[in-house]
Scaffold this active site. Structure first.
Site, PDB file in Angstrom:
ATOM      1  N   HIS A 265      44.475  43.829  43.003  1.00  0.00           N
ATOM      2  CA  HIS A 265      44.307  42.397  42.750  1.00  0.00           C
ATOM      3  C   HIS A 265      44.104  42.217  41.246  1.00  0.00           C
ATOM      4  CE1 HIS A 265      43.545  38.291  43.879  1.00  0.00           C
ATOM      5  NE2 HIS A 265      42.446  38.277  43.135  1.00  0.00           N
ATOM      6  N   ASP A 267      43.630  39.273  38.625  1.00  0.00           N
ATOM      7  CA  ASP A 267      43.473  37.846  38.353  1.00  0.00           C
ATOM      8  C   ASP A 267      44.244  37.515  37.077  1.00  0.00           C
ATOM      9  OD1 ASP A 267      41.918  37.111  40.587  1.00  0.00           O
ATOM     10  OD2 ASP A 267      40.185  38.098  39.686  1.00  0.00           O
ATOM     11  N   ASP A 377      42.588  35.955  47.778  1.00  0.00           N
ATOM     12  CA  ASP A 377      41.356  35.597  47.054  1.00  0.00           C
ATOM     13  C   ASP A 377      41.195  34.117  46.754  1.00  0.00           C
ATOM     14  OD1 ASP A 377      38.947  36.220  45.782  1.00  0.00           O
ATOM     15  OD2 ASP A 377      39.898  36.406  43.826  1.00  0.00           O
ATOM     16  N   HIS A 581      44.199  31.016  40.715  1.00  0.00           N
ATOM     17  CA  HIS A 581      42.964  30.722  41.475  1.00  0.00           C
ATOM     18  C   HIS A 581      41.656  30.970  40.739  1.00  0.00           C
ATOM     19  CE1 HIS A 581      43.604  35.007  42.899  1.00  0.00           C
ATOM     20  NE2 HIS A 581      42.319  35.047  42.622  1.00  0.00           N
TER      21      HIS A 581
HETATM   22 ZN   LIG Z   1      41.168  36.748  42.396  1.00  0.00          ZN
END
Ligand SMILES: [Zn+2]
Length: 1012
Positions: A265, A267, A377, A581
């Site tokens: 993951h 971001d 997420d 997000h």
């Molecule tokens: Zn995230």
């Protein structure tokens, strides 16, 4: 037999940590270390922004002593590591190990490094759980690499920090490089580490009274007996032999099946700026490719086309290798989205473009079509998503986040999720409860025991690999997967792509339960409000994109003007990135907002230019004042999607001072504002009805304490409502009026700063127009704007992507109670049979609606918009500065009026001098046009996206103002619906001349491709 388990457990753990694991390698050669620390413009050594590798290769390096400190926050330090391996040692397996001075925390939230060869190509990334570098020697046995070390600060403390932007950060060096060695690898020891880790972990999670657990403890104890701690490499094989039998015991027939998919993951921005994400992607992908090259059976799920696009631009060599890894099945693009966006706030068309831009990119770059939406997420999931996902070709939906619910446990892990229009999509929440699994026995056991659907289903997906800040899967995780492939007491682990999971899950669970409506996250409810500027910028950019595409397409068809397809695509991509997000929800560091607000400003300037140029071209040389209406409904006599001379405004608006305050009045409303600047009465003349409940006052600013238990930017906790201050004192109340409007302006002071609230009636637009201008410098506060409305009901409607969602406003169950803060797009609507009130907004997403006893009986609703908060982390000055908010309160509104007000509030009428412009397409009936553009394949076809917004069955006719050569219903990718897509055509009833007949289900979204 006497055994005391804790003694056995402690023995194994200490042996493993202090004797076995360290013996997996021995030092062959300490490396020479040199350093180059680029100086920042500020003068801070080592804090400069990243430079191209060529510049670093050409730089002059200085000697560096091991143990010395390096790395001010956000800096980049280049290390040059060299050494010549003695001839006698140039056999067997060598690796280099670098310890940059890791903090105790998780990979991706601290320093990390990218290792380059002399030729500028990337070897690998390093982070605290992946410190090794492959050793490539030249003919003379010389080893040489360059290490680009990023001294990213540790920011996941969840307390206020000035290190969230290089501009406010200090210059303190944070890390100490203390090790750089070439080592010899003892593979048998490494395998023993993996054996012991797997079996010790398994014993720990098995029932205390189970035979299997006791058997594993005995076997591990005997394996320790077989070790000579002075010669672990020489005795590791003997120790492993004592574990062979218990490791070979196969899994039970009913064992849970875990489909393990490698993942990282990343971001797109969060506790680091976008520019660091670009480097995180390169490091993570380099490590995945290393696993592939080393023959590891890894399968890696790679979401976010934007990340791949960055890699393609920054590191063409890695990108080419990645393409090969996709072709061989080791890497699988997933999600089909441009970024893993927020799944609440992006507008309908923006959500479409997330799915379209991502999928189109993956198809072009890798020849791969994604079959799932992958959003582990995001902070809740809109009920508008199932239909859009299916129309984008997705068969499945994956998230994980709802396991974070504070109070109510979601009842399923695998289910059909049904959206507002009734579309269902097979959805999975991995019961492992993390998208960063390490495949430990503890996590696998949790997946199996936590799985809500066991008994009827037995398979779950386990995304494994370090994440949030990147990192990805490691060879140690894969070593665990090999051991748990078929092991008694463990779930049966298969490393495979998500598709394998979803196909198996659907096959074994033919009739899964159905969850209807949104996947509301009982947490992170403040993300509808935090960082108000980014929300406004996003809303404005979304609507400018609509305008620019519409007028540019109209100009292209009408005047043969070149359609700026490539520029529009780039502008869209920037806006889509801003919907990531942690960006749009407001949870990033201040640097991210500094960057993103500048990007929005640039995007909007270009879009305004495209709009102005297209409109002027369309209006031509006439001398009439032409008003352009980009909305889907006629306004002031100007047709939807066209330009015309607007009708003159209606009856005059009056404002009058009375003994009690001010009265604003026009032919529809009479509004009384008291000396405090609060609204005591809104009389709806047509309905003959009062909107303000008896004894209540509207336009009320309310200030709450807001100090959540955790996650300042993300969370507002239910106790915030326990204290409230009504802001009623007015410094002065002023009135003003002109030919078409009258305004009451209320000046107040809020925490020492000025606030101006305006109430306006307009002759040319319905409703009470409400403005709030605030200077904000508060901390731990929540500012709300309240309107009590005299409506008795137990539910309300909120605009979501391509439709609206009905939510209860009572608090019967904990699910209802803990939905105490909700989001809406452009409008909300609260109604009892025969009468409703709508509140449309310019750029406000957070609301709460509560029911209260009404004087004289019944209940009324208090509608409150969430304006501003004051979280301290991660941006210590979140929202400080000037803000303006705009609303329209619409008494007597039906859903149709709410929808119209939502568009009108967000799409300004624009004026140009020229001649009227007919709409490119006209839509009559019960549907609205959401987008008009030219097809992205460059064919010149006109693409029209429309939807049914009211939640009812309807018919409509779309008429093109150009010669129509054909019309087909397509998916979101503009491919004809049918055999090749997961959705069948259903809306077009016929084409006659230039008119397309349509029949729509409630909230149905339809994309039409019109050939000219
Ligand atoms: Zn995230």
């Amino acid at each position: 037999m006497h055994r005391h388990e804790p003694i056995d457990v402690e023995r194994v753990r200490r042996h493993l940590a202090e004797r076995i694991a360290p013996a997996a390698t021995t030092v062959v050669l300490p490396l020479e270390v040199e350093v180059w620390e680029p100086v920042a413009a500020s003068g801070v050594v080592g804090q400069a922004e990243p430079v191209p590798v060529a510049e670093a290769l050409a730089a002059t390096y200085q000697p560096f002593d091991l143990g010395a400190s390096w790395g001010p926050p956000w800096g980049t330090t280049w290390f040059h590591l060299t050494g010549t391996v003695p001839e006698a040692e140039r056999t067997g397996d060598l690796e280099a190990v670098v310890e940059l001075g890791w903090s105790d925390g998780w990979p991706g939230f601290q320093c990390e490094g990218t290792v380059y060869r002399r030729d500028g190509s990337i070897v690998k990334g390093i982070h605290p759980r992946n410190t090794w570098i492959p050793v490539e020697l030249d003919g003379d046995g010389r080893f040489e690499v360059y290490l680009e070390a990023a001294s990213n600060p540790v920011l996941n403390s969840f307390s206020a920090t000035e290190r969230g932007d290089v501009l406010t950060s200090d210059a303190e060096r944070q890390y100490k490089l203390w090790r750089a060695d070439v080592v010899r690898v003892h593979h048998e020891v490494r395998e023993l580490v993996a054996d012991v880790t797997a079996l010790e972990g398994l014993a720990e999670v098995l029932p205390a009274d189970s035979h299997r657990r006791a058997e594993l403890r005995v076997a591990l104890d005997r394996a320790m007996d077989a070790l000579d701690l002075q010669d672990v490499p020489g005795t590791a094989a003997a120790a492993r032999e004592r574990l062979r039998e218990v490791l070979a015991r196969p899994a039970e027939g009913s064992a849970h099946r875990a489909v393990a998919t490698g993942h990282a993951h990343i971001d797109s921005a969060w506790l680091w700026p976008v520019r660091e994400t670009r480097r995180k992607v390169a490091r993570t992908i380099a490590n995945v490719l290393r696993l592939v090259d080393d023959g590891e059976p890894v399968v890696f799920a790679f979401p976010a086309a934007q990340h791949s696009a960055w890699l393609e631009e920054d590191h063409p060599d890695l990108f080419a290798r990645l393409q090969a890894a996709v072709a061989s099945g080791h890497v699988v693009p997933v999600g089909g989205m441009w970024v893993e966006s927020d799944a609440n706030l992006p507008g309908g068309e923006a959500m479409v473009r997330q799915l379209v831009e991502g999928a189109a990119y993956f198809e072009r770059a890798y020849g791969h079509r994604c079959e799932e939406v992958w959003l582990p997420d995001s902070f809740g999931y809109s009920a508008g998503l199932p239909q859009l996902a299916r129309l984008a070709g997705a068969r499945w939906f994956l998230t994980q986040k709802i396991s974070w619910n504070q109070v109510d446990d979601f009842p399923h892990h695998s289910f059909h999720w049904e959206g507002i229009d009734g579309t269902r999509i097979f959805t999975h929440f991995p019961p492992v409860d993390t998208y960063n699994s390490d495949l430990s026995a503890r996590e696998l056991h949790h997946a199996a025991t936590n799985f809500r659907d066991k008994g009827v289903a037995g398979t779950s997906l386990v995304p494994f690999g370090y994440g949030d800040g990147g990192g990805g899967p490691t060879r140690e995780m894969l070593a665990q997967a090999r051991r748990t492939a078929d092991l008694e007491g463990s779930p049966r682990v298969t490393v495979a792509p998500p598709r394998d999971y979803f196909e198996a899950a659907e096959a074994e669970y033919a009739e899964p339960p159905v969850w209807v409506g949104e996947l509301y996250l009982e947490m992170h409810r403040a993300t509808y409000t935090t960082q108000a500027r980014i929300k406004r910028a996003n809303r404005e950019s979304e609507h400018l994109l609509r305008e620019a595409e519409l007028w540019a397409a109209t100009a292209a068809v009408r005047a043969g003007h070149p359609y700026p397809a490539e520029e529009l695509q780039q502008l869209w991509r920037t806006v889509l990135l801003g919907q990531f997000h942690d960006i749009l929800p407001g949870s990033s560091i201040s640097w991210v907002y500094r960057d993103m607000l500048a990007e929005h400003a640039r995007v909007q300037e270009r879009l305004r230019a495209i709009v102005a140029e297209s409109q002027q071209l369309l209006a031509g040389d006439g001398d009439q004042p032409i008003t352009f209406n980009a909305g889907p409904l006629a306004r002031r006599g100007v047709p939807a999607l066209g330009g015309a001379v607007a009708e003159q405004a209606g009856a005059a608006v009056q404002v009058a001072e009375t003994g009690d305050g001010v009265v604003l009045e026009h032919d529809a409303l009479r509004v009384v504002v008291d000396r405090d600047g609060l609204v005591t009465s809104i009389w709806d003349k047509e309905a003959g009805r009062e909107v303000v409940p008896p004894g209540q006052r509207g336009n009320l600013l309310q200030l709450h304490q807001d100090f959540p238990n955790q996650y300042d930017a993300w969370d507002v906790d239910p106790f915030y409502r326990n204290s409230v201050v009504d802001i009623t004192a007015a410094d002065r109340v002023e009135t003003s009026s002109d030919a078409t409007s009258a305004t009451v302006a209320v000046h107040r002071t809020l925490e020492g700063k000025p606030v101006v609230q305006t109430l306006t009636l307009r002759a040319d637009a319905p409703g009470l127009h409400v403005g709030v201008e605030v200077e904000w410098a508060a901390r731990d506060r929540f500012l709300k704007l309240a309107f009590p409305v005299d409506v008795h009901t137990d539910h309300a409607r909120f605009e979501v992507q391509m439709g609206h969602l009905t939510r209860p406003t009572h608090t019967n169950t904990s699910w209802d109670f803990y939905r105490f803060e909700v989001w809406a797009h452009r409008w909300l609507h609260v109604a009892e049979p025969g009468y409703g009130v709508a509140l449309a907004n310019e750029a406000t997403y957070g609301y709460d609606l509560t029911r209260h006893p009404r004087e004289g009986g019944g209940t009324f609703h208090l509608v409150r918009a969430s304006l501003l908060r004051g979280p301290g982390y991660p941006d210590p000055r979140t929202d400080h500065g000037s803000h303006r908010f705009g609303f329209v309160l619409l008494p007597g509104a039906g859903v149709e009026d709410a929808v119209a007000a939502g568009y009108a509030t967000n799409l300004p009428l624009r004026q140009v001098t020229g001649a009227p412009v007919d709409p490119l397409v006209t839509l009559d009936g019960g549907a609205l046009v959401e987008a008009v553009k030219l097809a992205h394949d460059g064919s010149g076809d006109v693409v029209v996206r429309l939807y049914e917004p009211y939640g009812r069955r309807s018919t409509a006719q779309l008429t093109a103002s150009f010669d129509l050569a054909g019309a087909v219903e397509t998916d979101l990718h503009e491919r004809p619906l049918g055999e090749d897509t997961v959705v069948a055509p259903s809306a077009v009833t016929g084409v006659e001349g230039s008119t397309v007949g349509l029949r729509l289900r409630p909230f149905q979204v339809v994309t039409l491709r019109l050939a000219r």
